[in-house]
Design a protein around this motif. Structure first.
Motif, PDB file in Angstrom:
ATOM      1  N   LEU B 420       0.831  -1.206   0.000  1.00 34.07           N
ATOM      2  CA  LEU B 420       0.000   0.000   0.000  1.00 34.07           C
ATOM      3  C   LEU B 420       0.867   1.258   0.000  1.00 34.07           C
ATOM      4  O   LEU B 420       0.547   2.253  -0.660  1.00 34.07           O
ATOM      5  N   GLN B 421       1.960   1.198   0.741  1.00 37.34           N
ATOM      6  CA  GLN B 421       2.874   2.349   0.770  1.00 37.34           C
ATOM      7  C   GLN B 421       3.431   2.631  -0.613  1.00 37.34           C
ATOM      8  O   GLN B 421       3.626   3.770  -1.001  1.00 37.34           O
ATOM      9  N   GLN B 422       3.698   1.558  -1.360  1.00 39.81           N
ATOM     10  CA  GLN B 422       4.273   1.733  -2.691  1.00 39.81           C
ATOM     11  C   GLN B 422       3.307   2.492  -3.602  1.00 39.81           C
ATOM     12  O   GLN B 422       3.681   3.039  -4.617  1.00 39.81           O
ATOM     13  N   ARG B 423       2.039   2.552  -3.203  1.00 41.64           N
ATOM     14  CA  ARG B 423       1.081   3.313  -4.003  1.00 41.64           C
ATOM     15  C   ARG B 423       0.896   4.728  -3.457  1.00 41.64           C
ATOM     16  O   ARG B 423      -0.057   5.408  -3.813  1.00 41.64           O
ATOM     17  N   GLY B 424       1.794   5.107  -2.540  1.00 43.20           N
ATOM     18  CA  GLY B 424       1.765   6.493  -2.062  1.00 43.20           C
ATOM     19  C   GLY B 424       1.092   6.689  -0.715  1.00 43.20           C
ATOM     20  O   GLY B 424       1.097   7.783  -0.166  1.00 43.20           O
ATOM     21  N   VAL B 425       0.505   5.632  -0.165  1.00 42.01           N
ATOM     22  CA  VAL B 425      -0.218   5.773   1.099  1.00 42.01           C
ATOM     23  C   VAL B 425       0.773   5.712   2.268  1.00 42.01           C
ATOM     24  O   VAL B 425       1.533   4.750   2.375  1.00 42.01           O
TER      25      VAL B 425
END
Ligand SMILES: Nc1ncnc2c1ncn2[C@@H]1O[C@H](COP(=O)(O)OP(=O)(O)OP(=O)(O)O)[C@@H](O)[C@H]1O
Ligand SMILES: [Mg+2]
Lengths: 264, 467
Positions: B420-425
């Motif tokens: 999820l972080q890799q999508r900017g979150v």
């Protein structure tokens, strides 16, 4: 042939996982709008490079540097990197039960693009990309990757890429698991849904995807290093001859004579 | 990257304000026969209720504290105030509600959902309701929705018929205590065939220091009727222990359907010991939807007695145990008739040193053929220190029963967070997303504004937890 002001510059990158050195000095420069491919035998560190670029926590960078538009990427959290425009299509995307594709992507989109699209506005945007990628609209309400087939997961990664329109898209074996039609649709998505000056780093074992996504450079990674760089013809040669000639030339270990670095 | 962990338990509780409403009558601490009589007298109750209370008080004295569950040894029954009345006047419309009280609701974010659902809302403030309004349409249909004290005055016969019929005072020590000192709560009667469209709502708060809240709620759904009832609870912080011990009795007659939703967020010093039970008759469906956040100890096992053929029980609960909290929750379903069905889904989240326990019982009596039961317990642990345990008792006396049981324990996965972080979150938001996803099967059953409130409560629990 490479731009002076690269989008991404990797210098002598060394990465350890659990105290084992996996990347042993990677050099790579990617300019805006360029398509690079990385090929190489199983277990040589291609995914490790992708994860290290994206900032996975357990990957310890022991030396070297990575900059994106001149900024030090290694200092950034994974989400900061994503907001800077780095996108990784995972070789094995995670399943996240209870989080729907559309809700998640809307949050991601609003965060990355610093916007506040409402559910309805975002739905239109998403619908358009889904139609392009021939993904059934029922997928937008499904839980992220949960119960998706292998190919559906890969296509869903490209959908996310299409929504977030990154400056650099790293595709880690997105082609494996896709049927022939899906491969063409995905390739078309990469070619047409990304902005002109976005760059792509394709990690693959097969030359087929490179027929649709034409690489400017093909790199070969062996044992944690990029040992050979060429154009599209290199991929064809690899498909015909395998990696033995390279292993002979540079040794299994990838460290040998010519002091090879990638690209310039 | 890693920040020191601050725990919500050490922060000031967000809703932990108290306001300046002066209770007009306030009892001294402690419980005696006299206290029980005084409560009954002040309310001008009929003699049978005084008797019922006094009998229950004797039972309370005789019964031992339950020792099979959470640690209750800190409760001092002599250190509790048993009756408070916030206001002598009975409000009939929102404009007459005192400003302080409105302000309190506002701080809790209640007005938003009130606005839409105000019709039929019954907000309990301290021991008695200060505000009650019932939408005219339902009144015409014969729906009764009042606080239980009013019901005793205005619908005595109906109340008397069912009071204690589902949860008798002899059931357990705390049910006896509630019967002895009960005050407030909602009384709801839905006549035959009436379907109430919007959910009926009530808010409960504890406001006076050391005050136990002993509301008594009853729902009688007559044949073929259909109703949803929602209660949301939050409480101010106090330094000494508070006790909340409610009794909820529900009767689902033939072909009726009742959904009872609880969303609660007690402050960290409250003992929340609640007895909730329903009886479901022929082809009736009872649904308990129960969220437990906060409190020091919660012991709550919404139960359903399936009395006649074709009756159904559906219990879905979530618990969030933070540091210093023990959520001992679950469900009990007793199959007393053939072809009855039960489904239990329990989700728990433990954080910091929090502990969550699933304790459940499914019992299918001999000769009750064709019963089905499905029990699922999923626990999510957020830290190394957090804990969970499961006691799923299943007693089957009939060989034709179809039983499914599944229990899972999982940890928040680094892979998911990274994805999820890799999508900017950002990391903390990614965690919240995964946790809210974990309880999604629960949240999706809530009306939208409650679902939003639920997610916000979870986020409050998660604040400062990036580590
Ligand atoms: N968590 C880990 N612990 C130990 N070794 C690891 C870990 N993750 C990766 N490795 C090792 O690092 C090496 C490189 O793995 P990587 O996934 O980068 O290979 P790859 O080039 O992507 O291979 P493939 O083509 O099969 O996808 C492998 O030998 C792998 O076993
Ligand atoms: Mg790989």
């Amino acid at each position: 042939m490479t731009t002076e002001n690269g989008l991404l510059t990797i210098k002598d990158l060394k990465v350890k996982i659990n105290d084992k050195e996996i990347l042993k000095g990677v050099n790579l420069k990617i300019g805006p709008g360029e398509v690079h491919a990385i090929m190489g035998p199983n277990g040589t560190g291609k995914s490790t490079l992708a994860y290290a670029l994206a900032g996975k926590a357990s990957y310890e960078v022991t030396s070297g540097s990575v900059t994106m538009e001149g900024e030090n990427v290694l200092d950034m959290s994974p989400d900061e990197r994503a907001r800077k425009g780095m996108f990784l299509a995972f070789q094995y995307p995670s399943e996240v039960p209870g989080v729907t594709v559309d809700n998640f992507l809307r949050v991601a989109y609003n965060t990355v693009k610093k916007k506040e699209l409402s559910i309805w506005e975002f739905r239109n945007l998403l619908k358009e990309k889904m139609e392009f990628l021939k993904i059934d609209e029922s997928f937008s309400g499904r839980y992220l990757n949960e119960g998706f087939s292998g190919g559906e997961k890969k296509r869903n990664e490209i959908l996310q890429m299409a929504v977030l329109t990154p400056k650099l898209a790293i595709l880690d074996e997105t082609d494996s698991g896709l049927d022939i039609d899906a491969l063409q649709i995905v390739a078309k998505g990469v070619n047409e849904l990304l902005p002109e000056d976005s760059s792509v780093l394709v990690i693959t074992h097969y030359q087929r995807i490179l027929r649709y996504i034409k690489p400017d450079f093909v790199h070969v990674m062996i044992n944690g290093k990029i040992v050979e760089t060429g154009g599209g013809e290199l991929a064809e040669k690899l498909e015909e001859q395998g990696y033995d000639w390279l292993k002979e030339k540079y040794g299994e270990s990838g460290k040998d004579n010519n002091n090879v670095t990638a690209n310039n | 990257m890693s920040l020191p962990t601050t725990d919500i338990g050490t922060e000031e509780y967000k809703y932990g304000f108290s306001d300046d409403v002066k209770p007009e009558i306030k009892f001294e601490k402690g419980l005696s026969r006299q206290t029980v009589e005084d409560i009954s007298n002040i309310k001008n109750e009929p003699g049978w209720m005084t008797e019922t209370r006094l009998k229950a008080y004797e039972i309370f004295l005789e019964k031992p504290m339950p020792e099979w569950g959470a640690d209750l040894s800190d409760i001092d029954f002599d250190d509790i105030i048993y009756f408070v009345r916030a206001s002598d006047r009975k409000m009939t419309n929102w404009d007459d509600v005192p400003a302080e009280i409105k302000e309190t609701f506002e701080k809790l974010g209640i007005p938003e959902s009130e606005r839409k659902f105000l019709a039929g809302a019954e907000a309990q403030y301290d021991s008695e309701s200060v505000y009650g309004a019932l939408q005219g349409e339902w009144e015409k249909q014969g729906v009764i929705f009042v606080d239980t004290d009013t019901a005793l005055r205005e619908h005595e016969k109906l109340l008397r018929k069912y009071f204690g019929s589902v949860v008798p005072a002899t059931d357990n020590k705390l049910a006896a205590l509630n019967t002895a000192v009960w005050s407030g709560g909602s009384f709801l009667y839905i006549p035959k065939g009436v379907r109430v469209g919007l959910p009926l709502q009530a808010y409960f708060r504890i406001n006076t220091q050391n005050m136990g809240q002993f509301e008594r709620t009853m729902i009688i759904a007559d044949e073929g009727s259909n109703v949803q009832y929602i209660e949301g609870c939050t409480a101010p912080t106090y330094t000494t222990n508070s006790l909340h011990s409610a009794v909820v009795e529900i009767i689902c007659k033939k072909d009726s359907r009742v959904r009872y939703t609880t969303l609660q967020n007690w402050s960290g010093n409250v003992y929340n010991l609640v007895t909730k039970r329903a009886q479901a008759y022929e082809n009736a469906t009872m649904e308990w939807i129960d969220a437990n956040l906060g409190s020091k100890v919660t012991m709550k096992y919404p139960s359903v007695y399936l009395m006649e053929r074709g009756a159904k029980a559906d219990v879905i609960s979530i618990a969030f145990a933070n540091t210093g909290q023990h959520q001992d929750v679950g469900s009990k379903v007793v199959h007393l008739a053939p072809y009855t069905t039960s489904k239990i889904l329990s989700k728990s989240i433990s954080k910091g040193k929090g502990r969550s326990t699933y304790r459940g019982l499914v019992k299918i009596h001999e000769g009750m053929e064709g019963c089905k039961s499905n029990v699922n317990c999923d626990a999510l642990l957020l830290d190394e220190a957090s804990a969970t345990d499961t006691y799923p008792y299943i007693e089957i006396e009939d060989p034709t029963a179809a039983i499914e049981h599944e229990a899972t324990v999982s940890k928040l996965s680094d892979e998911q967070i990274f994805y999820l972080q890799q999508r900017g979150v950002p990391e903390d938001e990614a965690r919240n997303m995964i946790i809210n996803g974990f309880i999604e099967p629960f949240t999706k059953l809530l009306p939208l504004e409650y679902a939003v409130e639920m997610n916000r409560l979870i986020e409050l629990q998660m604040e400062g937890s990036v580590g």
